[in-house]
Write an enzyme that holds these catalytic residues in place. Structure first.
Site, mmCIF file in Angstrom:
data_model
loop_
_atom_site.group_PDB
_atom_site.id
_atom_site.type_symbol
_atom_site.label_atom_id
_atom_site.label_comp_id
_atom_site.label_asym_id
_atom_site.label_seq_id
_atom_site.Cartn_x
_atom_site.Cartn_y
_atom_site.Cartn_z
ATOM 1 N N ASP A 245 0.851 -1.200 0.000
ATOM 2 C CA ASP A 245 0.000 0.000 0.000
ATOM 3 C C ASP A 245 0.883 1.245 0.000
ATOM 4 O O ASP A 245 1.794 1.367 0.827
ATOM 5 C CB ASP A 245 -0.871 -0.048 1.272
ATOM 6 C CG ASP A 245 -1.944 1.018 1.303
ATOM 7 O OD1 ASP A 245 -2.415 1.423 0.224
ATOM 8 O OD2 ASP A 245 -2.324 1.430 2.418
ATOM 9 N N LYS B 206 -12.802 13.153 7.404
ATOM 10 C CA LYS B 206 -12.797 13.246 5.938
ATOM 11 C C LYS B 206 -13.596 14.433 5.408
ATOM 12 O O LYS B 206 -13.290 14.958 4.365
ATOM 13 C CB LYS B 206 -13.360 11.953 5.337
ATOM 14 C CG LYS B 206 -12.523 10.722 5.704
ATOM 15 C CD LYS B 206 -13.032 9.516 4.969
ATOM 16 C CE LYS B 206 -12.428 8.222 5.493
ATOM 17 N NZ LYS B 206 -10.997 8.122 5.288
ATOM 18 N N ASP C 45 -8.666 1.158 6.299
ATOM 19 C CA ASP C 45 -7.705 0.994 7.389
ATOM 20 C C ASP C 45 -8.219 1.651 8.670
ATOM 21 O O ASP C 45 -8.266 1.030 9.738
ATOM 22 C CB ASP C 45 -6.360 1.621 6.982
ATOM 23 C CG ASP C 45 -5.279 1.362 8.020
ATOM 24 O OD1 ASP C 45 -5.478 0.499 8.892
ATOM 25 O OD2 ASP C 45 -4.228 2.022 7.968
#
Ligand code: G3H
Ligand code: 13P
Ligand code: ZN
Length: 309
Positions: free
Chosen positions: A83, A183, A256
């Protein structure tokens, strides 16, 4: 089944309008939580390893943990993926070490430099049968080696040129998601018209990737706060937006933060409710169970990949 590359997984996902969950692994409890959920749901799964995870656990430990999961359930289709690979050297190390997929993240570089770096990785990976994910555009928030103050959304025309010139197998796009637990300040919003344009510019079936796709379940945020944490104002990507993305060429959805929140909430709860106990198994066990439940829910209700193994 041995470790496999994502080609077949993504082809079926694209055609079936679902996505494969890519979950970050850092330790045994996380590997077990994810793979037990995938086995129960009979779902393909991607275990992804960041540079930070390689540093924390060591590549040898991670690969042995994955091998143990495969030995426990040989029918489980599993991809091991790097990743946010920060350099050619790390991608090469992972390819040489048995990863079946790597991401080279040149998204912080100027366009031509991103192309050159991505192509260098592709040229090393493809003769060895390894899949390459690249990224174009910048996600807001913190990527492990890149701090982005603002989003730079992926340009559909550039995406076409980028994919043609690098030969990368899948492309991570910036359409409004970001890493971590914070976010959105106001309402959650993704740029679906842009996603549609990107998909239309690329050859049919080309797999797109969504990073920063945790939903930040309020249940875990509230649990963290109830048991002594301070996780204020955390907000993720609504699940219905992820389901929509999965019908628009997004074949891989990265998660995650939700794993971190689930584990931390459970461990905080345990410590508050059992202040006299100090056996790590007594709190890592429930944390592992929380990962399993959360991943099973994602596979079933968000990715739509149950029964596709
Ligand atoms: O996008 C990054 C992943 O959440 C990995 O995070 O660098 O802390 O392992 P990490
Ligand atoms: P989240 O921080 O939203 O879980 O995103 C994870 C990710 O994109 C890993 O590459
Ligand atoms: Zn990411």
């Amino acid at each position: 089944m041995p470790l496999i590359g994502p080609r077949e997984m993504f082809k079926k996902a694209y055609e079936g309008h679902y996505a494969i969950g890519a979950f970050n692994v850092n330790d045994m409890e996380i590997v077990q939580g994810i793979t037990w959920a995938a086995a129960e749901e009979k779902s393909p799964v991607i275990l992804q390893v960041s540079a930070g995870a390689r540093k924390y656990a060591g590549q040898i430990y991670i690969m042995k943990l994955v091998a143990a999961a495969l030995e426990e359930d040989p029918s489980l289709p599993v991809v091991v993926h790097l990743d946010h690979g920060p350099s050619f050297e790390m991608c090469k190390d992972c390819i040489d070490g048995g990863f079946t997929s790597v991401m080279i993240d040149g998204s912080h570089l100027p366009f031509e430099e991103n192309i050159a770096l991505t192509k260098k990785v592709v040229d090393y990976a493809h003769p060895r049968g390894v899949w390459v994910e690249a990224e174009l555009g910048k996600l807001a928030g913190v990527e492990e080696h890149v701090q982005n103050a603002d989003h730079v959304y992926t340009d559909p025309e550039e995406a076409k040129v980028f994919v043609e010139r690098t030969g990368c197998d899948s492309l991570a796009v910036a359409i409004g998601t970001s890493h971590g637990a914070y976010k959105f300040k106001g309402d959650a919003k993704l740029d679906f018209p842009r996603l549609e344009k990107i998909e239309a510019m690329l050859r049919k079936g080309y797999p797109l990737v969504l990073h920063g796709a945790s939903s930040v379940p309020q249940k875990f945020v509230e649990m963290c706060n109830e048991f002594g944490g301070k996780v204020g104002g955390a907000k993720g990507v609504p699940e219905e937006m992820l389901r929509k993305a999965a019908t628009m060429g997004v074949c891989k959805i990265n998660v995650d933060t939700d794993i971190r929140l689930a584990m931390t909430a459970k461990i905080r709860q345990f410590f508050v409710e059992h202040p006299d106990q100090f056996d790590p198994r007594s709190y890592l066990g429930p944390a592992r169970e929380a990962v399993k439940e959360m991943v099973a829910h994602k596979i079933r209700d968000v990715m739509g990949s149950s029964g596709k193994a």
